[in-house]
Design an enzyme around this catalytic site. Sequence first.
Site, PDB file in Angstrom:
ATOM      1  N   GLU A 314       0.457  -0.972  -0.071  1.00 30.81           N
ATOM      2  CA  GLU A 314      -0.127  -0.486  -0.182  1.00 30.81           C
ATOM      3  C   GLU A 314       0.887   1.421   0.010  1.00 30.81           C
ATOM      4  O   GLU A 314       0.482   1.629   0.441  1.00 30.81           O
ATOM      5  CB  GLU A 314      -0.738  -0.224   1.461  1.00 30.81           C
ATOM      6  CG  GLU A 314      -1.425  -1.389   1.294  1.00 30.81           C
ATOM      7  CD  GLU A 314      -3.183  -1.095   2.286  1.00 30.81           C
ATOM      8  OE1 GLU A 314      -2.580  -0.623   3.335  1.00 30.81           O
ATOM      9  OE2 GLU A 314      -4.010  -1.953   1.886  1.00 30.81           O
ATOM     10  N   ASP A 388      -7.914  -8.935   3.890  1.00 35.57           N
ATOM     11  CA  ASP A 388      -7.955  -8.301   5.257  1.00 35.57           C
ATOM     12  C   ASP A 388      -8.937  -8.076   6.100  1.00 35.57           C
ATOM     13  O   ASP A 388     -10.382  -7.234   5.974  1.00 35.57           O
ATOM     14  CB  ASP A 388      -8.197  -6.884   4.217  1.00 35.57           C
ATOM     15  CG  ASP A 388      -7.553  -5.098   4.326  1.00 35.57           C
ATOM     16  OD1 ASP A 388      -6.974  -5.124   6.151  1.00 35.57           O
ATOM     17  OD2 ASP A 388      -8.136  -4.432   4.857  1.00 35.57           O
ATOM     18  N   GLU A 416     -12.750  -2.058  11.806  1.00 30.54           N
ATOM     19  CA  GLU A 416     -12.654  -1.652  10.722  1.00 30.54           C
ATOM     20  C   GLU A 416     -14.240  -2.377   9.648  1.00 30.54           C
ATOM     21  O   GLU A 416     -14.261  -1.399   8.850  1.00 30.54           O
ATOM     22  CB  GLU A 416     -11.404  -2.148   9.787  1.00 30.54           C
ATOM     23  CG  GLU A 416     -11.046  -1.590   8.666  1.00 30.54           C
ATOM     24  CD  GLU A 416      -9.544  -1.987   8.157  1.00 30.54           C
ATOM     25  OE1 GLU A 416      -8.766  -1.825   8.217  1.00 30.54           O
ATOM     26  OE2 GLU A 416      -9.514  -1.279   6.966  1.00 30.54           O
TER      27      GLU A 416
HETATM   28  O1  GCW Z   1      -6.981  -3.291   6.286  1.00 29.41           O
HETATM   29  C1  GCW Z   1      -6.225  -2.537   6.136  1.00 29.41           C
HETATM   30  C2  GCW Z   1      -6.751  -1.004   6.100  1.00 29.41           C
HETATM   31  C3  GCW Z   1      -5.274   0.037   6.044  1.00 29.41           C
HETATM   32  C4  GCW Z   1      -4.460  -0.784   7.092  1.00 29.41           C
HETATM   33  C5  GCW Z   1      -3.567  -2.107   5.888  1.00 29.41           C
HETATM   34  C6  GCW Z   1      -2.559  -2.751   6.583  1.00 29.41           C
HETATM   35  C7  GCW Z   1      -2.552   0.159   8.635  1.00 29.41           C
HETATM   36  O2  GCW Z   1      -7.060  -0.391   5.808  1.00 29.41           O
HETATM   37  O3  GCW Z   1      -5.834   1.081   6.734  1.00 29.41           O
HETATM   38  O4  GCW Z   1      -2.756   0.264   7.074  1.00 29.41           O
HETATM   39  O5  GCW Z   1      -4.746  -2.692   6.444  1.00 29.41           O
HETATM   40  O6  GCW Z   1      -3.020  -3.756   7.337  1.00 29.41           O
HETATM   41  O7  GCW Z   1      -1.416  -1.876   6.180  1.00 29.41           O
END
Ligand code: GCW
Length: 705
Positions: A314, A388, A416
């Site tokens: 990311e 995720d 989340e």
């Molecule tokens: O779940 C996603 C999230 C991000 C997060 C990323 C990760 C910290 O939306 O906010 O960043 O994973 O786990 O690195």
Amino acid sequence: MVQRSLAVAFLVALAWGAGLPPPATAETGYDLWLRYTPVQDAALRDAYRRSASSVVMTLGSPTGRAIADELKRGLEGMLGAPIRVSARIEREGAVLVGTPAASRLIAGFGWADRLERAGNEGFVIRSAFAEGRRVTVIASLGETGALHGAFHFLRLLQTRQPIEPLDIVERPRIGLRLLNHWDNLDGSIERGYAGRSLWDWARLPDVVDPRLRDYARANASIGINGTVLNNVNANPQSLTRPYLEKAAAIASVLRPYGIRIFLSANFAAPRLIGRLPTADPLDPRVAAWWRAKAVEVYGLIPDFGGFLVKANSEGQPGPQDYGRTHADGANVLADALAPHGGVVMWRAFVYSEKVDPDRVKRAYMEFVPLDGRFRDNVIVQVKNGPLDFQPREPFSPLFGAMPRTPLMAELQVTQEYLGHSNHLVYLGTMWEEFFRSDTYAAGPGSTVARVVDGTVHRYRRTGIAGVANTGSDQNWTGHHFGQANWYAYGRFAWNPDLAAAAIADEWIQMTWSHAPRVRETIRSIMLGSREALVDYSMPLGLHHLIGGDHYAPMPENPDPRREDWSAIYYHRADRNGIGFDRTRRGSGAVDQYHKPLSDRFDNLATCPENLLLWFHRLPWDHRLRSGGTLWEGLVRHYDRGVASARSMVSAWEGLRGEIDPERFEAVLGKLRIQAADAEAWRHKCLRYFQQFSGRPIDARRGNQR
Ligand code: GCW
């Protein structure tokens, strides 16, 4: 003020003497599960007083003081009598605490075997005789173990269990039991829904919030032994001297509670704060920079735990920026930390589009070839599922696929994708499902729990991380029931084979009430809550039906930035059907699992229905094993989810008057939001999918909403 509280105390004592329940006092939730409410049953209270009459503390250290304070606070709260703390046994029924190194009495019991089994962080609790008196002994080889034992002993009283005679040996099954805070240096928290960060970077190190001690107590009470202070999307500033001094101040509050601190490291730090032209892990200047940084860190924080790294994920920098591998990247940091005993936790949350068209296959494809190429002090940190933190995912196939590289599990305590701090979702059942999943890595019975605790592959290091849900809100977690997830995370980290229902019941008694009806009502709300959320949001293996804030339903989300950030990439709904084909005829993701699991997922007849659309793409009229067509099943799940969310409201309303009004109302308000949100999810998703299915949502009710 003092007079008033004395008067209240007097009334409480009177009511108590008369066997009446204490008057309801304002509850904010601040005390978490450490409320230590009075034992009402007189016979039980007397029995407790006989076996916990006083505290004999043989440790003179800050940890010893923390233990004595906690036992005094807990026992006085529950037993309603002053508790004396002394260095010698003065009374029958004392609680004797210490280590064999500090106490000749404890050394003299001859419990070497038991103590050895318990280790430094575990403990022995036994009824015994010492100096001719009856005592309850809380002993460990390590002071932290004695602290954990004291909390365990208090929990026995908090859950109203007998404490005479006791013969307990406990040892944590997992070595590193950490919280990961995604806290930014400006006080905001990524995916945090309970206020601001607990770390007040602007005032540290001079001002240290006394609340941090309560944070430490809460964590120690469930055996958490480390905390990563800053976001994995790491600001390199956190490795500069001023921030290290601030971190050191936090470390000194947490240390007596057996909690070490760790930091997330930005991989490009040598360039961003070190003024080197590169962060290439194979460049000797870079290696030297990390070595010097480690020396500086340990000079300030001698028991520093190590670094957590999100690299080439990311947009974060990483070794691949220089054509190097994740192993090269992890190893340069590991070499710098090794002389000081630190570890590197290298995250496997990577999903480069170049690797494979199916996002859930990518981490496995990048990491499995690196098995055995990491230094001894590297642990690869893997999210529970391959995508995720969705409401339901299969376990990540990396568990069981890296026999020569210790893997630690990353769970998300903060919700989340599960209703933030508005929805009551007890995650214990989700984690139980995860830990009990069989990877078949070394034949049947190779559960995720046994991979993570190191038994399956004989890992030399073991660990687990939970992305924290704490913040500056008075009740710590925003939703009062968010506390249950913090609690359950710690309990599972201690022993991943615990049962979610038993953990819930402990927590309920400590947090809400001992009354059987209240206990049962809350337990059934909690135990059904995760499935309710799955039903009203992403049933039958659907996933990622969200948009930007990851809260509201957005199945139409076409995120233009990346297709794997959209929703349509995952559900693939059209006139012909819905679901992501990950079978051997599709992306082949099933084959990242060991046999026979891969076959089970691949075969429509054996794939668990709750993961159906994760692994299979199916026509709308596909017949479900549970009855009816796929479309009808979808409608049924969404309906059921809405009904469950509504029944949580009415079940809770039935507890009015049985719990304190402050927390009662706060929870009720949020349950109403949850029920309305559930309805919104159902409405939005079914209407959206109906465009493709062309089938009625509810012919019987004539309700096409
Ligand atoms: O779940 C996603 C999230 C991000 C997060 C990323 C990760 C910290 O939306 O906010 O960043 O994973 O786990 O690195």
